[in-house]
Design a protein around this motif. Structure first.
Motif, PDB file in Angstrom:
ATOM      1  N   GLU A 147      -4.660  -0.749   0.368  1.00 31.98           N
ATOM      2  CA  GLU A 147      -4.679   0.702   0.442  1.00 31.98           C
ATOM      3  C   GLU A 147      -5.795   0.742   1.451  1.00 31.98           C
ATOM      4  O   GLU A 147      -5.775   1.306   2.382  1.00 31.98           O
ATOM      5  CB  GLU A 147      -5.266   1.564  -0.805  1.00 31.98           C
ATOM      6  CG  GLU A 147      -4.398   1.775  -1.721  1.00 31.98           C
ATOM      7  CD  GLU A 147      -2.942   2.345  -1.289  1.00 31.98           C
ATOM      8  OE1 GLU A 147      -2.900   3.023  -0.190  1.00 31.98           O
ATOM      9  OE2 GLU A 147      -2.154   1.950  -1.489  1.00 31.98           O
TER      10      GLU A 147
ATOM     11  N   THR B   2      -4.068  -0.295   4.550  1.00 32.16           N
ATOM     12  CA  THR B   2      -3.104   0.667   5.339  1.00 32.16           C
ATOM     13  C   THR B   2      -3.784   1.822   5.952  1.00 32.16           C
ATOM     14  O   THR B   2      -3.521   2.307   7.044  1.00 32.16           O
ATOM     15  CB  THR B   2      -2.319   1.377   3.966  1.00 32.16           C
ATOM     16  OG1 THR B   2      -1.587   0.339   3.475  1.00 32.16           O
ATOM     17  CG2 THR B   2      -1.742   2.579   4.411  1.00 32.16           C
TER      18      THR B   2
ATOM     19  N   MET C 170      -1.047   6.337  -6.116  1.00 31.71           N
ATOM     20  CA  MET C 170      -1.962   6.022  -4.873  1.00 31.71           C
ATOM     21  C   MET C 170      -1.923   7.348  -3.996  1.00 31.71           C
ATOM     22  O   MET C 170      -2.984   7.601  -3.345  1.00 31.71           O
ATOM     23  CB  MET C 170      -1.432   4.904  -4.133  1.00 31.71           C
ATOM     24  CG  MET C 170      -1.447   3.342  -4.731  1.00 31.71           C
ATOM     25  SD  MET C 170      -3.047   3.137  -5.738  1.00 31.71           S
ATOM     26  CE  MET C 170      -4.226   2.953  -4.672  1.00 31.71           C
TER      27      MET C 170
ATOM     28  N   GLY D 236       0.613  -1.312  -0.126  1.00 32.29           N
ATOM     29  CA  GLY D 236       0.067  -0.029   0.020  1.00 32.29           C
ATOM     30  C   GLY D 236       0.932   1.246   0.051  1.00 32.29           C
ATOM     31  O   GLY D 236       1.863   1.088  -0.007  1.00 32.29           O
ATOM     32  N   LEU D 237       0.244   2.253   0.061  1.00 33.13           N
ATOM     33  CA  LEU D 237       0.800   3.708   0.386  1.00 33.13           C
ATOM     34  C   LEU D 237       2.112   3.801   1.038  1.00 33.13           C
ATOM     35  O   LEU D 237       2.920   4.299   0.745  1.00 33.13           O
ATOM     36  CB  LEU D 237      -0.080   4.829   0.460  1.00 33.13           C
ATOM     37  CG  LEU D 237       0.289   6.048   0.384  1.00 33.13           C
ATOM     38  CD1 LEU D 237       0.518   6.616  -1.066  1.00 33.13           C
ATOM     39  CD2 LEU D 237      -0.587   7.075   0.922  1.00 33.13           C
TER      40      LEU D 237
END
Length: 515
Positions: free
Chosen positions: A317, A320, A154, A142-143
């Protein structure tokens, strides 16, 4: 005769294979670390000696276990407790030193100007790196972990979701969540309350409502699984595996549990996605929604390949933001309440400001931005108890940092807590709660107006949820102070521990006096 030759040939090949791999292993486990250690010493960078296989992880674990084996006095000096190795080795080896996470060389940098240089990362030389085991299952790609074009894509989505008008539109949901919590306190007529658990529920409710259009109860299963995964990550922080030994054949209980949790979290998020998509197909609404999940779904279904994201990206995401929007804010809010409960003078000043701006009404978007005293208090709390107090990067190619030449693939560890507790940066009163440091803003808070405050990172990877978290904390504190005076309960035991963030091991018991 032919069989005999074949056997000799097979044995010879096997021996050669084993010899080659043995040479590779000893190169990685001994020769390369010794060469790096020697090279860094020639530049004046010292540190604890490399130990075969485990590096310095055993020393670090032993130090942490000794120090954190019980509560501490009510002090805000966190570095000797949470990172005793950093505290000790700065004294022994200086501001910047070399240590070892298994075979991985780590340059520990606590000089604030060099920390800033790494985080600004203009040339892209320092890339995100997670060293802890199981983090890949916990957060995915994820980010927080992704790089390059994927990260840029993202980041744009997240910026759109948590800034400006989008953030302003979330304020009513934040207020409603705090109202629910306070109503629960009033109905139970509580005089003493354990606020850490209350704030975990509150922040879970807020991230669920604002980012995913659901309630805490709907997301509770995901939060519970993420909490269990966080415990696995925490207890494996300083365990080093042997290269070439596959976990497929030597699985631990944590391996099995983490795989089950990873699948369980994935299934729960997929269910949430399916519910949103089915609602659109059934005509229950005309879009995927304007919250974070809606933006992710729009990107997933985008016909433009440059904007389109995969299901795996979408799930990572979601994980996260469930983690980042929950645990860090709950802990920050908890420590800020502790500091206000100890320092009644600052609590009174914060309350007076809240009543002047809002009276007994709920916080308004315009007023939230004018809470100057509250901002000072929150910043000082974040300095003493930063939600993320250790950042790691990896050097992609040989680079100069200050006067040092750092070889490629070396990890650079930035212990933010060490910078926040540096008396040369903040003054001799560095371990005291003094919000007045931030009276003229973050830029002028340090002794020489140098960069020294990194609670949300710095540079292009500054925490995207910074404004979201601070707004949430301001709303919660304002509404609590409008109704209650808080003091520390005699039952409170000061025992900060590190799981994902700095959190109170036994919770925070607070006495409430209705106003």
């Amino acid at each position: 005769m032919v069989m005999g030759n074949l056997l000799v040939y097979t044995v010879s090949c096997l021996c050669l294979f084993l010899l080659v791999n043995l040479i590779k292993f000893f190169s990685k486990a001994w020769w390369i670390p010794i060469r790096i250690q020697s090279s860094m010493r020639s530049q004046g960078i010292r540190g604890p000696s490399y130990r075969f296989l485990h590096g310095n992880t055993r020393e670090i674990s032993n130090m942490r276990n000794r120090i954190m084996n019980g509560p501490m006095e009510l002090s805000h000096q966190m570095l000797p407790r949470l990172q005793p190795h950093i505290y000790s080795w700065i004294k022994l080896y200086g501001t910047n030193f070399l240590n070892w996470y298994g075979f991985q060389a780590q340059l520990v940098v606590t000089d604030p100007e060099l920390v800033q240089e790494v985080l600004i990362n203009k040339e892209g030389a320092y890339q995100k790196k997670f060293i802890q085991n199981y983090v890949d299952k916990f957060l995915g790609d994820g980010l927080l972990a992704s790089q390059g074009e994927k990260w840029l894509k993202m980041r744009k989505l997240a910026n759109h979701a948590f800034h400006g008008e989008s953030l302003k539109s979330m304020i009513p949901a934040m207020v409603a969540s705090v109202e629910t919590m306070l109503e629960r306190w009033r109905q139970n007529d509580v005089k003493e309350i354990e606020v850490f658990q209350e704030f975990k529920i509150l922040t879970s409710e807020i991230i669920s409502r604002t980012a995913f259009g659901s309630s805490y109860l709907e997301g509770k299963n995901i939060f519970d699984m993420l909490a269990r995964m966080a415990s696995i990550v925490s207890r494996n922080n300083f365990k080093v595996g042997i290269p070439g030994i596959s976990r497929t054949f030597l699985k631990t209980r944590d391996d099995t549990e983490s795989e089950e949790l990873e699948q369980g979290i994935r299934d729960s998020i997929i269910k949430m996605i399916n519910k949103r998509e089915e609602g659109l197909l059934m005509g229950e609404h005309d879009s995927y929604g304007n919250d974070f999940l809606g933006l992710l779904l729009n990107a997933h279904h985008d016909n433009d390949k440059a904007k389109k994201i995969s299901v795996d990206d979408l799930i990572d995401e979601c994980k996260t933001f469930y983690v980042a929007g929950h645990e860090t804010t709950a802990c920050s809010l908890t420590w800020t309440v502790l500091l206000l409960a100890i320092h009644s003078d600052w609590q009174d000043r914060a309350r007076a400001e809240v009543l002047q701006l809002f009276g007994k009404q709920n916080p308004s978007p315009d007023g939230i931005g004018r809470l100057k005293i509250m901002s000072m208090i929150i910043n000082e709390s974040l300095r003493l108890y930063p939600p993320v107090f250790n950042i790691t990067r990896e050097v992609q190619k040989e680079v100069r940092l200050g006067k040092m030449i750092i070889p490629e693939k070396m990890a650079v560890c930035l212990p933010i807590l060490a910078v926040h507790e540096n008396s040369q940066v903040w003054g001799e009163d560095v371990h005291f709660f003094k919000p007045e440091r931030f009276a003229d803003g973050v830029a002028k808070a340090t002794k020489d107006n140098t960069s020294g405050f990194f609670s949300f990172g710095s540079g292009p990877r500054t925490c995207v949820g910074l404004n979201f978290a601070v707004t949430e904390i301001k709303i919660a504190l304002s509404m609590i102070l409008q109704q209650y005076r808080v003091t520390v309960s005699p039952t409170y035991v000061h025992s900060p521990v590190h799981i994902l963030t700095i959190c109170p091991q036994f919770g925070l018991q607070i006495m409430l006096e209705a106003l």
